[in-house]
Write a protein that holds these residues in place. Structure first.
Motif, mmCIF file in Angstrom:
data_model
loop_
_atom_site.group_PDB
_atom_site.id
_atom_site.type_symbol
_atom_site.label_atom_id
_atom_site.label_comp_id
_atom_site.label_asym_id
_atom_site.label_seq_id
_atom_site.Cartn_x
_atom_site.Cartn_y
_atom_site.Cartn_z
ATOM 1 N N ALA A 87 0.848 -1.201 0.000
ATOM 2 C CA ALA A 87 0.000 0.000 0.000
ATOM 3 C C ALA A 87 0.880 1.246 0.000
ATOM 4 O O ALA A 87 1.968 1.244 0.596
ATOM 5 N N ASP A 88 0.424 2.307 -0.637
ATOM 6 C CA ASP A 88 1.187 3.554 -0.684
ATOM 7 C C ASP A 88 1.519 4.070 0.711
ATOM 8 O O ASP A 88 2.611 4.579 0.944
ATOM 9 N N ARG A 89 0.594 3.958 1.647
ATOM 10 C CA ARG A 89 0.859 4.454 3.004
ATOM 11 C C ARG A 89 2.012 3.684 3.652
ATOM 12 O O ARG A 89 2.823 4.270 4.371
ATOM 13 N N ASP A 90 2.113 2.376 3.382
ATOM 14 C CA ASP A 90 3.228 1.592 3.914
ATOM 15 C C ASP A 90 4.540 1.998 3.246
ATOM 16 O O ASP A 90 5.560 2.140 3.921
ATOM 17 N N ILE A 91 4.502 2.205 1.944
ATOM 18 C CA ILE A 91 5.703 2.629 1.216
ATOM 19 C C ILE A 91 6.190 3.965 1.771
ATOM 20 O O ILE A 91 7.382 4.135 2.039
ATOM 21 N N ARG A 92 5.275 4.901 1.979
ATOM 22 C CA ARG A 92 5.655 6.196 2.557
ATOM 23 C C ARG A 92 6.279 6.012 3.939
ATOM 24 O O ARG A 92 7.280 6.656 4.260
ATOM 25 N N GLN A 93 5.685 5.147 4.750
ATOM 26 C CA GLN A 93 6.217 4.924 6.093
ATOM 27 C C GLN A 93 7.626 4.337 6.041
ATOM 28 O O GLN A 93 8.505 4.730 6.797
ATOM 29 N N TRP A 94 7.867 3.396 5.132
ATOM 30 C CA TRP A 94 9.193 2.773 5.037
ATOM 31 C C TRP A 94 10.226 3.745 4.487
ATOM 32 O O TRP A 94 11.389 3.686 4.864
ATOM 33 N N ILE A 95 9.808 4.662 3.622
ATOM 34 C CA ILE A 95 10.715 5.715 3.160
ATOM 35 C C ILE A 95 11.056 6.625 4.341
ATOM 36 O O ILE A 95 12.222 6.974 4.557
ATOM 37 N N ARG A 96 10.041 7.001 5.108
ATOM 38 C CA ARG A 96 10.272 7.839 6.299
ATOM 39 C C ARG A 96 11.182 7.107 7.285
ATOM 40 O O ARG A 96 12.125 7.698 7.839
ATOM 41 N N ASP A 97 10.934 5.832 7.523
ATOM 42 C CA ASP A 97 11.781 5.045 8.430
ATOM 43 C C ASP A 97 13.231 5.044 7.951
ATOM 44 O O ASP A 97 14.159 5.162 8.747
ATOM 45 N N SER A 98 13.418 4.901 6.634
ATOM 46 C CA SER A 98 14.761 4.902 6.053
ATOM 47 C C SER A 98 15.444 6.243 6.301
ATOM 48 O O SER A 98 16.600 6.300 6.744
ATOM 49 N N TYR A 99 14.732 7.317 6.030
ATOM 50 C CA TYR A 99 15.253 8.660 6.268
ATOM 51 C C TYR A 99 15.662 8.814 7.741
ATOM 52 O O TYR A 99 16.770 9.248 8.055
ATOM 53 N N GLU A 100 14.767 8.449 8.634
ATOM 54 C CA GLU A 100 15.032 8.609 10.070
ATOM 55 C C GLU A 100 16.188 7.726 10.539
ATOM 56 O O GLU A 100 16.967 8.134 11.404
ATOM 57 N N LEU A 101 16.314 6.533 9.973
ATOM 58 C CA LEU A 101 17.423 5.652 10.315
ATOM 59 C C LEU A 101 18.756 6.279 9.900
ATOM 60 O O LEU A 101 19.723 6.270 10.665
ATOM 61 N N VAL A 102 18.793 6.840 8.705
ATOM 62 C CA VAL A 102 20.015 7.498 8.237
ATOM 63 C C VAL A 102 20.317 8.726 9.096
ATOM 64 O O VAL A 102 21.455 8.926 9.519
ATOM 65 N N VAL A 103 19.315 9.531 9.376
ATOM 66 C CA VAL A 103 19.512 10.724 10.208
ATOM 67 C C VAL A 103 20.021 10.328 11.594
ATOM 68 O O VAL A 103 20.911 10.988 12.143
ATOM 69 N N SER A 104 19.513 9.238 12.148
ATOM 70 C CA SER A 104 19.942 8.824 13.490
ATOM 71 C C SER A 104 21.432 8.484 13.543
ATOM 72 O O SER A 104 22.044 8.535 14.611
ATOM 73 N N GLY A 105 22.025 8.168 12.401
ATOM 74 C CA GLY A 105 23.444 7.854 12.349
ATOM 75 C C GLY A 105 24.334 9.055 12.075
ATOM 76 O O GLY A 105 25.567 8.921 12.055
ATOM 77 N N LEU A 106 23.735 10.210 11.878
ATOM 78 C CA LEU A 106 24.513 11.427 11.621
ATOM 79 C C LEU A 106 25.024 12.016 12.937
ATOM 80 O O LEU A 106 24.452 11.759 14.003
ATOM 81 N N PRO A 107 26.079 12.824 12.884
ATOM 82 C CA PRO A 107 26.563 13.480 14.099
ATOM 83 C C PRO A 107 25.474 14.316 14.770
ATOM 84 O O PRO A 107 24.590 14.864 14.101
#
Length: 118
Positions: A87-107
């Protein structure tokens, strides 16, 4: 989800750039220089997203349209097959999760600047 909707969604996050580092056929979204999503442009049939390793396996078991990341580290990346059971809503959530995961690894200072809208 179509490619323009995907593009607009990815660009809606703070600090995101779009690039073509792998050639003109692969659209890559980065936050502060780190990839969080990529897809084909001409053949927009899948999106690669970063994922927590345990959650990655869980999603692959639950959804036919989630497979190990194509041309990516299979432990940390999933490929979302857009013409499957997603579903599009799940795809959006997984994109957001990916973004947040990458951001969490930044200084810390970079994370704080992003949170402040810089």
């Amino acid at each position: 989800m179509h490619i323009e909707e995907y593009r607009e969604y990815c660009l809606s996050f703070p600090g995101v750039t779009e690039e073509l580092p792998f050639g003109e056929e692969t659209l890559v979204f980065k936050v502060k220089g780190k990839i969080f999503a990529l897809s084909g442009i001409e053949e927009f049939g899948s999106i690669n997203v970063k994922c927590d390793p345990e959650k990655a396996v869980e999603l692959r078991e639950k959804y036919r349209g989630v497979v190990p990341g194509y041309h990516m580290n299979k432990r940390h990346w999933n490929t979302l097959l857009l013409r499957e059971d997603l579903a599009d809503r799940d795809i959006r959530q997984w994109i957001r999760d990916s973004y947040e995961l990458v951001v969490s690894g930044l200084p810390r200072q970079v994370r704080e600047a992003l949170a402040a809208g810089n």
